[in-house]
Design a protein around this motif. Structure first.
Motif, PDB file in Angstrom:
ATOM      1  N   PHE A  83     -15.372  30.588  -1.324  1.00  0.00           N
ATOM      2  CA  PHE A  83     -14.125  30.501  -1.428  1.00  0.00           C
ATOM      3  C   PHE A  83     -13.308  29.750  -0.368  1.00  0.00           C
ATOM      4  N   VAL A  84     -12.016  28.978  -0.685  1.00  0.00           N
ATOM      5  CA  VAL A  84     -11.342  28.433   0.476  1.00  0.00           C
ATOM      6  C   VAL A  84     -10.040  28.815   0.253  1.00  0.00           C
ATOM      7  N   SER A  85      -9.469  29.295   1.407  1.00  0.00           N
ATOM      8  CA  SER A  85      -8.113  29.868   1.323  1.00  0.00           C
ATOM      9  C   SER A  85      -7.323  29.420   2.404  1.00  0.00           C
TER      10      SER A  85
ATOM     11  N   ASN B 167      -4.181  32.724 -12.968  1.00  0.00           N
ATOM     12  CA  ASN B 167      -4.005  31.243 -13.070  1.00  0.00           C
ATOM     13  C   ASN B 167      -4.189  30.271 -11.775  1.00  0.00           C
ATOM     14  N   LEU B 168      -5.315  30.691 -11.188  1.00  0.00           N
ATOM     15  CA  LEU B 168      -5.520  29.867  -9.812  1.00  0.00           C
ATOM     16  C   LEU B 168      -6.603  28.920 -10.081  1.00  0.00           C
ATOM     17  N   PRO B 169      -6.485  27.580 -10.433  1.00  0.00           N
ATOM     18  CA  PRO B 169      -7.672  26.736 -10.837  1.00  0.00           C
ATOM     19  C   PRO B 169      -8.410  26.297  -9.506  1.00  0.00           C
ATOM     20  N   MET B 170      -9.654  26.186  -9.389  1.00  0.00           N
ATOM     21  CA  MET B 170     -10.731  26.061  -8.046  1.00  0.00           C
ATOM     22  C   MET B 170     -10.035  24.791  -7.592  1.00  0.00           C
ATOM     23  N   SER B 171     -10.104  24.735  -6.248  1.00  0.00           N
ATOM     24  CA  SER B 171      -9.494  23.812  -5.443  1.00  0.00           C
ATOM     25  C   SER B 171     -10.550  22.641  -5.249  1.00  0.00           C
TER      26      SER B 171
ATOM     27  N   GLN C  19     -14.809  22.779  -4.999  1.00  0.00           N
ATOM     28  CA  GLN C  19     -15.836  22.191  -5.879  1.00  0.00           C
ATOM     29  C   GLN C  19     -16.698  21.339  -5.304  1.00  0.00           C
ATOM     30  N   ILE C  20     -16.334  20.693  -4.169  1.00  0.00           N
ATOM     31  CA  ILE C  20     -17.279  19.980  -3.561  1.00  0.00           C
ATOM     32  C   ILE C  20     -18.111  20.920  -2.693  1.00  0.00           C
ATOM     33  N   ILE C  21     -17.986  21.840  -2.370  1.00  0.00           N
ATOM     34  CA  ILE C  21     -18.824  22.914  -1.463  1.00  0.00           C
ATOM     35  C   ILE C  21     -19.939  23.307  -2.724  1.00  0.00           C
TER      36      ILE C  21
ATOM     37  N   GLU D 128     -20.868  21.723  -5.508  1.00  0.00           N
ATOM     38  CA  GLU D 128     -21.592  20.787  -5.810  1.00  0.00           C
ATOM     39  C   GLU D 128     -22.799  20.338  -4.737  1.00  0.00           C
ATOM     40  N   SER D 129     -22.272  20.380  -3.333  1.00  0.00           N
ATOM     41  CA  SER D 129     -23.235  20.247  -2.337  1.00  0.00           C
ATOM     42  C   SER D 129     -24.379  21.290  -2.401  1.00  0.00           C
ATOM     43  N   LEU D 130     -24.005  22.600  -2.630  1.00  0.00           N
ATOM     44  CA  LEU D 130     -24.951  23.743  -2.730  1.00  0.00           C
ATOM     45  C   LEU D 130     -26.042  23.620  -3.884  1.00  0.00           C
ATOM     46  N   ALA D 131     -25.308  23.090  -5.079  1.00  0.00           N
ATOM     47  CA  ALA D 131     -26.362  22.787  -6.164  1.00  0.00           C
ATOM     48  C   ALA D 131     -27.251  21.672  -5.797  1.00  0.00           C
ATOM     49  N   ALA D 132     -26.954  20.643  -5.223  1.00  0.00           N
ATOM     50  CA  ALA D 132     -27.636  19.410  -4.801  1.00  0.00           C
ATOM     51  C   ALA D 132     -28.860  19.944  -3.943  1.00  0.00           C
ATOM     52  N   THR D 133     -28.339  20.921  -3.134  1.00  0.00           N
ATOM     53  CA  THR D 133     -29.602  21.415  -1.972  1.00  0.00           C
ATOM     54  C   THR D 133     -30.592  22.020  -2.789  1.00  0.00           C
ATOM     55  N   GLN D 134     -30.101  22.808  -3.903  1.00  0.00           N
ATOM     56  CA  GLN D 134     -31.229  23.635  -4.714  1.00  0.00           C
ATOM     57  C   GLN D 134     -32.035  22.815  -5.379  1.00  0.00           C
ATOM     58  N   THR D 135     -31.536  21.779  -5.925  1.00  0.00           N
ATOM     59  CA  THR D 135     -32.303  20.683  -6.753  1.00  0.00           C
ATOM     60  C   THR D 135     -33.175  19.708  -5.992  1.00  0.00           C
ATOM     61  N   GLU D 136     -33.133  19.767  -4.731  1.00  0.00           N
ATOM     62  CA  GLU D 136     -33.904  18.766  -3.838  1.00  0.00           C
ATOM     63  C   GLU D 136     -35.198  19.008  -4.053  1.00  0.00           C
TER      64      GLU D 136
END
Length: 310
Positions: free
Chosen positions: A139-141, A290-294, A298-300, A302-310
């Motif tokens: 989370f980013v706050s 009602n707080l959409p993801m920043s 989202q970028i963080i 996506e980066s985590l997911a890409a690292t797992q699939t490499e």
């Protein structure tokens, strides 16, 4: 004590969590009768058959208590996911022992060994990384101000000489002290034991503002009857605060397991599903943030997911 749940909603992504423990599991598979070479926290939880999780009682929607006094929230669910990966690594089910903390006591609970993993709303920064370790960001706050709508304060410049509540031991307290000194605001900074007490300072009129992470402020407004009519979150962000689950330093086996667990959860989309559950849908208590993801989070992910699939 509670057992980590094994409900069907975990099954869709549990295979990904197995990957977090593959190096350890492979050792056992090569010789099923041989003990797995565990170290650090994993050796500790294997021996005791339990894992101690830190929780907060007023950090909605990350870590708080439901009407039955049970810890729930976004961070709690991510911690339970890590516990599942730990069970795979140590080849046995683990009982969860819940450890209550405040902002001031959470670090000592981890460094002293009283607890193994912190499930809250703790900012991961370089200063704190000197003494504890953190999971990848979930989370980013950032620090903002909560005031009564009747207040004339709309940013920090209007707080000169006024009383501001902060929660003791938080990065927000440090931010406000540095801000007051830099701009000679002479703020009357009042550290409180927890977020609920800080909010109560504004509610009672004892303080002009409460400074903490914006998402926590929105949480207090949501859980207060007619809160949106009474309170406002104002001003620009005064800090950047990425949240992580906290655990002990110098434990490479646990650090690897936590990181790979988060990569698997991101790749499967479970972190995003949990985000929707706690930030976009109705909470168990009936409120909706009602707080959409920043875009940053989202970028963080996506980066985590890409690292797992490499």
């Amino acid at each position: 004590m509670m057992r980590a749940p094994h409900s069907t909603r975990w099954q869709a992504w549990r295979y990904g969590l197995l990957c977090a423990a593959l190096p350890l599991a492979a050792l056992a598979q090569s010789n099923p009768m041989a003990p797995v070479a565990l170290s650090g926290t994993l050796a500790k939880v294997h021996q005791k058959g339990e894992v101690a999780l830190v929780y907060r009682d007023s950090s909605l929607p990350f870590s708080y208590l439901d009407v039955r006094g049970k810890p729930i929230g976004y961070s709690i669910e991510l911690c339970k996911a890590v516990v599942h990966a730990m069970e795979v690594a140590v080849h046995k089910p683990l009982t969860i022992r819940w450890v209550p903390v405040t902002s001031a006591t959470r670090f000592d609970a981890i460094t002293s060994g009283q607890a193994d993993l912190e499930c809250g709303s703790t900012t991961s920064n370089k200063e704190r990384q000197q003494t504890v370790a953190f999971s990848p960001t979930f989370f980013v706050s950032g620090t903002k101000l909560l005031v009564k709508k009747s207040s004339s304060v709309r940013d920090y410049t209007a707080l000169e000489g006024k009383k501001v509540a902060v929660t003791s031991g938080t990065t927000n307290e440090k931010t406000l002290r540095e801000l007051s000194e830099r701009f000679q605001l002479n703020l009357q900074i009042t550290p409180m034991r927890d977020h609920a007490e800080s909010f109560a300072q504004v509610a009672s009129g004892a303080a002009e503002a409460f400074a903490t992470d914006d998402v926590l402020l929105y949480g207090f407004i949501a859980q207060t009857p007619n809160g949106r009519e009474q309170y406002a979150v104002v001003g620009d962000f005064l800090s950047y605060d990425p949240y992580g689950l906290m655990f002990r330093k110098d434990d490479p086996a646990l650090a690897k397991l936590v990181t790979e667990s988060f990569q698997a959860l991101a790749a499967d989309g479970e972190i995003e599903r949990q985000y929707r559950r706690w930030f976009l849908r109705k909470l168990p208590s009936g409120q909706t943030l009602n707080l959409p993801m920043s875009p940053q989070l989202q970028i963080i992910l996506e980066s985590l997911a890409a690292t797992q699939t490499e």
